[in-house]
Design an enzyme around this catalytic site. Structure first.
Site, PDB file in Angstrom:
ATOM      1  N   ASP A  13       0.915  -1.236   0.053  1.00  0.00           N
ATOM      2  CA  ASP A  13       0.168  -0.091  -0.206  1.00  0.00           C
ATOM      3  C   ASP A  13       0.840   1.483   0.073  1.00  0.00           C
ATOM      4  O   ASP A  13       0.434   2.179   0.574  1.00  0.00           O
ATOM      5  CB  ASP A  13      -0.953  -0.092   1.415  1.00  0.00           C
ATOM      6  CG  ASP A  13      -1.898  -1.141   1.464  1.00  0.00           C
ATOM      7  OD1 ASP A  13      -2.189  -1.541   0.194  1.00  0.00           O
ATOM      8  OD2 ASP A  13      -2.150  -1.588   2.424  1.00  0.00           O
ATOM      9  N   LYS A  16       1.956   2.446  -5.016  1.00  0.00           N
ATOM     10  CA  LYS A  16       2.473   1.730  -6.192  1.00  0.00           C
ATOM     11  C   LYS A  16       1.706   1.948  -7.453  1.00  0.00           C
ATOM     12  O   LYS A  16       2.145   2.410  -8.457  1.00  0.00           O
ATOM     13  CB  LYS A  16       2.779   0.039  -5.954  1.00  0.00           C
ATOM     14  CG  LYS A  16       3.655  -0.296  -5.047  1.00  0.00           C
ATOM     15  CD  LYS A  16       3.526  -1.955  -5.030  1.00  0.00           C
ATOM     16  CE  LYS A  16       2.209  -2.546  -4.266  1.00  0.00           C
ATOM     17  NZ  LYS A  16       1.817  -2.222  -3.211  1.00  0.00           N
ATOM     18  N   GLY A  40      -4.805  -4.224  -3.545  1.00  0.00           N
ATOM     19  CA  GLY A  40      -5.659  -3.277  -3.809  1.00  0.00           C
ATOM     20  C   GLY A  40      -4.783  -1.947  -4.049  1.00  0.00           C
ATOM     21  O   GLY A  40      -4.271  -1.330  -3.554  1.00  0.00           O
ATOM     22  N   HIS A  41      -5.076  -1.584  -5.510  1.00  0.00           N
ATOM     23  CA  HIS A  41      -4.488  -0.444  -6.073  1.00  0.00           C
ATOM     24  C   HIS A  41      -5.149   0.696  -6.678  1.00  0.00           C
ATOM     25  O   HIS A  41      -6.010   0.404  -7.145  1.00  0.00           O
ATOM     26  CB  HIS A  41      -3.592  -0.986  -7.195  1.00  0.00           C
ATOM     27  CG  HIS A  41      -2.597  -2.116  -7.095  1.00  0.00           C
ATOM     28  ND1 HIS A  41      -1.768  -3.010  -7.786  1.00  0.00           N
ATOM     29  CD2 HIS A  41      -2.262  -2.468  -5.699  1.00  0.00           C
ATOM     30  CE1 HIS A  41      -1.165  -3.732  -7.404  1.00  0.00           C
ATOM     31  NE2 HIS A  41      -1.118  -3.710  -5.735  1.00  0.00           N
ATOM     32  N   GLN A 222       1.705  -6.215  -3.259  1.00  0.00           N
ATOM     33  CA  GLN A 222       2.462  -6.572  -2.354  1.00  0.00           C
ATOM     34  C   GLN A 222       3.606  -5.947  -2.111  1.00  0.00           C
ATOM     35  O   GLN A 222       3.722  -4.720  -2.507  1.00  0.00           O
ATOM     36  CB  GLN A 222       2.375  -8.017  -1.563  1.00  0.00           C
ATOM     37  CG  GLN A 222       1.151  -8.702  -1.551  1.00  0.00           C
ATOM     38  CD  GLN A 222       0.417  -9.098  -2.834  1.00  0.00           C
ATOM     39  OE1 GLN A 222       0.884  -9.773  -3.436  1.00  0.00           O
ATOM     40  NE2 GLN A 222      -1.064  -8.563  -3.099  1.00  0.00           N
TER      41      GLN A 222
HETATM   42  P1  GDP Z   1      -0.858   0.309  -3.648  1.00  0.00           P
HETATM   43  O1  GDP Z   1      -1.427  -0.890  -3.113  1.00  0.00           O
HETATM   44  O2  GDP Z   1       0.786   0.452  -3.230  1.00  0.00           O
HETATM   45  O3  GDP Z   1      -0.975   0.671  -4.780  1.00  0.00           O
HETATM   46  O4  GDP Z   1      -1.426   1.396  -2.684  1.00  0.00           O
HETATM   47  P2  GDP Z   1      -2.857   1.601  -2.274  1.00  0.00           P
HETATM   48  O5  GDP Z   1      -3.473   2.250  -3.508  1.00  0.00           O
HETATM   49  O6  GDP Z   1      -3.477   0.273  -1.602  1.00  0.00           O
HETATM   50  O7  GDP Z   1      -2.755   2.750  -0.962  1.00  0.00           O
HETATM   51  C1  GDP Z   1      -2.100   4.041  -1.215  1.00  0.00           C
HETATM   52  C2  GDP Z   1      -3.217   5.183  -0.897  1.00  0.00           C
HETATM   53  O8  GDP Z   1      -2.551   6.283  -0.875  1.00  0.00           O
HETATM   54  C3  GDP Z   1      -4.330   5.230  -2.053  1.00  0.00           C
HETATM   55  O9  GDP Z   1      -5.553   5.619  -1.561  1.00  0.00           O
HETATM   56  C4  GDP Z   1      -3.750   6.366  -2.995  1.00  0.00           C
HETATM   57  O10 GDP Z   1      -4.751   7.388  -3.533  1.00  0.00           O
HETATM   58  C5  GDP Z   1      -2.983   7.101  -1.759  1.00  0.00           C
HETATM   59  N1  GDP Z   1      -2.000   8.036  -2.373  1.00  0.00           N
HETATM   60  C6  GDP Z   1      -0.798   7.526  -3.135  1.00  0.00           C
HETATM   61  N2  GDP Z   1       0.102   8.714  -3.135  1.00  0.00           N
HETATM   62  C7  GDP Z   1      -0.336   9.578  -2.330  1.00  0.00           C
HETATM   63  C8  GDP Z   1       0.282  10.880  -2.142  1.00  0.00           C
HETATM   64  O11 GDP Z   1       1.404  11.289  -2.467  1.00  0.00           O
HETATM   65  N3  GDP Z   1      -0.483  11.486  -1.028  1.00  0.00           N
HETATM   66  C9  GDP Z   1      -1.780  11.061  -0.476  1.00  0.00           C
HETATM   67  N4  GDP Z   1      -2.336  12.062   0.268  1.00  0.00           N
HETATM   68  N5  GDP Z   1      -1.986   9.878  -0.869  1.00  0.00           N
HETATM   69  C10 GDP Z   1      -1.569   9.155  -1.845  1.00  0.00           C
HETATM   70  P1  IMO Z   2      -1.181  -4.115  -2.125  1.00  0.00           P
HETATM   71  O1  IMO Z   2      -0.551  -4.672  -3.410  1.00  0.00           O
HETATM   72  C1  IMO Z   2      -1.046  -4.763   2.168  1.00  0.00           C
HETATM   73  C2  IMO Z   2      -0.907  -8.638   3.624  1.00  0.00           C
HETATM   74  C3  IMO Z   2      -2.183  -9.487   4.457  1.00  0.00           C
HETATM   75  C4  IMO Z   2      -1.703 -10.172   5.338  1.00  0.00           C
HETATM   76  C5  IMO Z   2      -0.438 -10.954   4.467  1.00  0.00           C
HETATM   77  C6  IMO Z   2      -0.921 -12.496   3.725  1.00  0.00           C
HETATM   78  O2  IMO Z   2      -2.227  -3.310  -2.207  1.00  0.00           O
HETATM   79  O3  IMO Z   2       0.138  -3.573  -1.620  1.00  0.00           O
HETATM   80  P2  IMO Z   2      -2.430 -13.057   1.821  1.00  0.00           P
HETATM   81  O4  IMO Z   2      -4.100 -12.695   1.728  1.00  0.00           O
HETATM   82  O5  IMO Z   2      -1.644 -12.210   0.991  1.00  0.00           O
HETATM   83  O6  IMO Z   2      -2.184 -14.329   2.159  1.00  0.00           O
HETATM   84  O7  IMO Z   2      -2.182 -12.234   3.144  1.00  0.00           O
HETATM   85  O8  IMO Z   2      -0.337 -10.251   3.580  1.00  0.00           O
HETATM   86  N1  IMO Z   2      -1.340  -8.345   2.228  1.00  0.00           N
HETATM   87  C7  IMO Z   2      -1.157  -6.986   1.974  1.00  0.00           C
HETATM   88  N2  IMO Z   2      -0.979  -5.986   2.897  1.00  0.00           N
HETATM   89  N3  IMO Z   2      -1.166  -4.432   0.840  1.00  0.00           N
HETATM   90  C8  IMO Z   2      -1.233  -5.552   0.030  1.00  0.00           C
HETATM   91  O9  IMO Z   2      -1.418  -5.580  -1.302  1.00  0.00           O
HETATM   92  C9  IMO Z   2      -1.514  -6.828   0.490  1.00  0.00           C
HETATM   93  N4  IMO Z   2      -1.463  -8.379   0.116  1.00  0.00           N
HETATM   94  C10 IMO Z   2      -1.500  -8.902   1.273  1.00  0.00           C
HETATM   95  O10 IMO Z   2      -2.816  -8.417   4.995  1.00  0.00           O
HETATM   96  O11 IMO Z   2      -0.820  -9.756   6.400  1.00  0.00           O
HETATM   97 MG    MG Z   3      -2.964  -1.533  -1.878  1.00  0.00          MG
END
Ligand code: GDP
Ligand code: IMO
Ligand code: MG
Length: 423
Positions: A13, A16, A40-41, A222
């Site tokens: 998270d 990416k 979750g992206h 991840q």
């Molecule tokens: P990922 O799994 O690495 O793609 O990241 P996620 O989408 O799960 O979580 C990142 C969260 O931070 C999302 O809600 C993005 O919209 C938000 N985000 C990404 N870059 C920035 C930033 O520079 N500032 C802020 N405030 N939010 C950001």
């Molecule tokens: P993105 O791509 C954050 C964590 C779960 C758990 C562990 C194992 O959005 O960064 P799983 O269901 O993969 O067997 O769970 O990995 N986990 C993540 N944490 N971001 C993710 O994906 C994750 N995908 C799995 O919370 O601790």
């Molecule tokens: Mg994510």
């Protein structure tokens, strides 16, 4: 730079998807290389927010060919929900190619995931319950069903019924929730027919694209410290998000890769159980969760917050051969009086600069921090490095010095254009 890898440098998270969306402008192919719908992206474009789980984050550009590589585990229900949702919003997914070697997820994988978690009692991993671990386990046991099998509908139907029946017997014997085999066969036969036109030889496709001069972006899900081999085992996912996994999960070789971008937040978060040396359990942590909106895109779970950890990031540089970092969410610190940067771990009278081999040690280490003054102003409109307040610039320079690679992209907000090029 024909091939770029984007990899999470922390526990996921990191933002990416936002960085991949940004880099997609100059790439012809965006390829997911591991994981599944546990990811979750999020990409935010104006008022539109896209939450992607399986579809590569480059999908929002018409010129991008999105590819699901052989290293991914594919839940067809989620895939088609995602495709339908995107297409309803005017985003065509017709160009999508799914590797014939990608393994498929079925309801018994979710049943086993839930059963295993329930059996762990207080030692739960805190998985996403999507069946990811059991699907990769089946791949390793050489009993998985691969996407290419849907191309022969009658053989697929037999194999599906056999596996569903056998898994149901095993689930019943283990005292787990049993499944409705007939309903599964009916549902997944329909899904398989729908998957067939998307299935292809992605290894040839990607090598041909490279030979034709296209730029490829390999998208990790991840992150480094959730890596099955290098993460905080057993509190990890069941695939290899580290950059080596980008080769295995696409069929490109190590020498094809030129640029490896590690994504880090200005702080750290983690979802699920496991050690977290810089975790904040106080009101500052609450403030980070609140301002950073640190709730999971997929499960809605609260993410655990903490300070940025350069010991981890140094290890991420080593494990992934990072050529640079992208640092997101710097804006989340806008109202902080002080920010802290962990530069070492104190344990048993010594200070470690490098990540310990024994993960158990992480429970006992005391982070060594450098404290930096906050900047007390909004970064929302900053688009040039020179516009950043001196304190924010000092923070970035400290992280670069401690980690040993340049920071190039800096995030100052959730939207597509909320970033600046720092170096
Ligand atoms: P990922 O799994 O690495 O793609 O990241 P996620 O989408 O799960 O979580 C990142 C969260 O931070 C999302 O809600 C993005 O919209 C938000 N985000 C990404 N870059 C920035 C930033 O520079 N500032 C802020 N405030 N939010 C950001
Ligand atoms: P993105 O791509 C954050 C964590 C779960 C758990 C562990 C194992 O959005 O960064 P799983 O269901 O993969 O067997 O769970 O990995 N986990 C993540 N944490 N971001 C993710 O994906 C994750 N995908 C799995 O919370 O601790
Ligand atoms: Mg994510």
């Amino acid at each position: 730079m024909p091939v770029t890898v984007v990899v999470g440098a922390q526990w996921g998270d990191e933002g990416k998807a936002k960085v991949i969306d940004l880099l997609s402008k100059e790439h012809g192919y965006v390829v997911r290389y591991q994981g599944g719908h546990n990811a979750g992206h999020t990409v935010v474009v104006g008022d539109e927010r896209y939450a992607l789980q399986l579809i590569p984050s480059g999908i929002l550009y018409d010129h991008v060919v999105p590819v699901i590589g052989n290293g991914v585990v594919v839940d067809m229900v989620t895939l088609f929900n995602e495709i339908d949702t995107l297409e309803r919003r005017g985003i065509s997914c017709a160009r999508l190619i799914v590797s014939s070697h990608a393994h498929l997820i079925f309801p018994w994988h979710q049943a086993w995931d839930a059963h295993a978690e329930a059996g762990r009692g207080d030692d739960k991993i805190g998985t996403t319950l999507k069946g990811i671990g059991p699907a990769y386990a089946d791949k390793a046991r050489r009993v998985g069903i691969r996407a290419g099998e849907v191309l022969d509908a009658s053989a697929f139907a037999i194999s599906l019924k056999d596996r569903a029946t056998a898994e149901n017997v095993a689930l019943a014997a283990a005292g787990a929730t049993v499944l409705d085999v007939d309903a599964i066969v009916e549902q997944f036969t329909v899904l398989a027919a729908r998957l067939a036109p998307y299935v292809g030889d992605t290894v040839s496709e990607l090598h041909d694209a490279l030979a034709a001069g296209h730029q490829l972006l390999l998208e990790g899900a991840q992150a480094t410290f959730l890596d099955l081999d290098h993460g905080t085992y057993p509190y990890v996912t069941s695939s290899n998000p580290t950059s080596g996994g980008a080769c295995v999960g696409t069929g490109l070789g190590p020498r094809d890769i030129d640029r490896i971008v590690g994504i880090t937040k200005a702080y750290t978060t983690r979802v699920g159980s496991g050690p977290f040396p810089t975790e904040l359990l106080d009101e500052l942590g609450e403030k980070l969760v609140d301002i950073g909106r640190e709730f999971g895109t997929v499960t809605g779970r609260r993410r655990r917050p903490g300070w940025i950890d350069c010991v981890m990031l140094r290890q991420a540089v080593r494990l992934n051969s990072l050529t640079e970092l992208a640092l997101t969410k710097l804006d989340v610190f806008d109202t902080f009086e002080q920010v802290r940067v962990c530069v070492g771990y104190r344990v048993g009278g010594t200070t470690l600069r490098h990540y310990p081999d024994r993960i158990e040690l992480l429970a006992d280490v005391e982070p060594v921090y450098i404290d930096m003054p906050g900047w007390n102003q909004s970064l929302a409109a900053v688009r040039e490095p020179g516009q950043l307040p001196a304190q924010a610039q000092d923070f970035l320079r400290l992280v670069e010095r401690e980690v040993g690679v340049p920071i190039r992209i800096v995030g100052v907000g959730a939207e597509r254009d909320d970033y600046l090029l720092w170096s």
